[in-house]
Design a protein around this motif. Structure first.
Motif, mmCIF file in Angstrom:
data_model
loop_
_atom_site.group_PDB
_atom_site.id
_atom_site.type_symbol
_atom_site.label_atom_id
_atom_site.label_comp_id
_atom_site.label_asym_id
_atom_site.label_seq_id
_atom_site.Cartn_x
_atom_site.Cartn_y
_atom_site.Cartn_z
ATOM 1 N N LEU A 1 0.851 -1.185 0.000
ATOM 2 C CA LEU A 1 0.000 0.000 0.000
ATOM 3 C C LEU A 1 0.890 1.240 0.000
ATOM 4 O O LEU A 1 2.085 1.156 0.277
ATOM 5 N N ALA B 1 -5.426 2.463 5.875
ATOM 6 C CA ALA B 1 -5.144 1.050 6.132
ATOM 7 C C ALA B 1 -6.462 0.284 6.209
ATOM 8 O O ALA B 1 -7.409 0.745 6.851
ATOM 9 N N SER C 1 -5.272 -8.059 1.815
ATOM 10 C CA SER C 1 -5.861 -6.711 1.814
ATOM 11 C C SER C 1 -4.789 -5.629 1.925
ATOM 12 O O SER C 1 -5.023 -4.492 1.521
ATOM 13 N N TYR C 2 -3.617 -5.994 2.446
ATOM 14 C CA TYR C 2 -2.489 -5.061 2.536
ATOM 15 C C TYR C 2 -1.511 -5.244 1.374
ATOM 16 O O TYR C 2 -0.416 -4.718 1.390
ATOM 17 N N ASP C 3 -1.933 -6.028 0.380
ATOM 18 C CA ASP C 3 -1.151 -6.250 -0.834
ATOM 19 C C ASP C 3 0.207 -6.893 -0.556
ATOM 20 O O ASP C 3 1.217 -6.502 -1.124
ATOM 21 N N TYR D 1 4.249 -1.559 8.281
ATOM 22 C CA TYR D 1 3.473 -0.352 8.013
ATOM 23 C C TYR D 1 3.391 0.472 9.287
ATOM 24 O O TYR D 1 3.060 -0.053 10.342
ATOM 25 N N ILE E 1 -1.524 5.346 6.246
ATOM 26 C CA ILE E 1 -0.163 4.820 6.202
ATOM 27 C C ILE E 1 0.823 5.983 6.153
ATOM 28 O O ILE E 1 0.801 6.808 5.236
ATOM 29 N N ALA F 1 5.992 2.759 4.935
ATOM 30 C CA ALA F 1 5.938 1.352 4.546
ATOM 31 C C ALA F 1 7.362 0.906 4.252
ATOM 32 O O ALA F 1 8.068 1.560 3.476
#
Length: 149
Positions: free
Chosen positions: A2, A8, A101-103, A118, A126, A129
């Motif tokens: 992300l 988030a 969902s957080y890739d 994160y 965010i 990262a």
């Protein structure tokens, strides 16, 4: 991964506290660090967890919570937490839904979650990262200070 300023995704997962953890409820108006890692008891994951443990007093001083997330079950997390005296909660993302969902789940490796940290501000945006945070040579205090603004 992300991106900075993205909101988030909210989630609810079982925790080593014995309760369920819901990001938007349990971290309401609190900055936090969510660190995703592949597996308890592996060398790099252990080093990473101990890095957060060893800087925990600094993070507590800055009023920043640390939450570790992997696909391990709660029983494994409890053993890992006890063996390495981790002063923060670990969450079980057994099916990788939160990692997705957080890739952080590669399409070609659906059973793997990438090691990523994160930093979330108090509004769950965010602020940072990082992959392999402790091997980058970055100063954790400087990074976390971003969350206080």
């Amino acid at each position: 991964m992300l991106h900075i300023k993205d909101k988030a995704p909210n989630f609810t997962l079982p925790s080593t506290s014995g309760k369920t953890f819901t990001l938007y409820k349990d971290m309401l108006l609190k900055p936090c660090i969510l660190y995703f890692y592949p597996k308890d008891f592996t060398p790099v994951c252990t080093e990473q967890a101990c890095g957060f443990r060893d800087t925990f007093d600094l993070l507590r001083e800055l009023d920043v919570q640390v939450i570790g997330i992997s696909r391990d079950d709660i029983e494994t997390h409890l053993r890992f937490r006890e063996e390495f005296k981790l002063p923060f909660e670990l969450l079980s993302d057994a099916d990788g839904t939160v990692g997705k969902s957080y890739d952080l789940v590669p399409k070609d490796m659906p059973f793997f979650t990438r090691r990523t940290t994160y930093l979330l501000d108090k509004h769950h945006a965010i602020a940072g990262a990082y992959e392999n945070l402790f091997s980058t040579g970055l100063n954790l205090k400087e990074i976390v200070s971003k969350l206080k603004h």
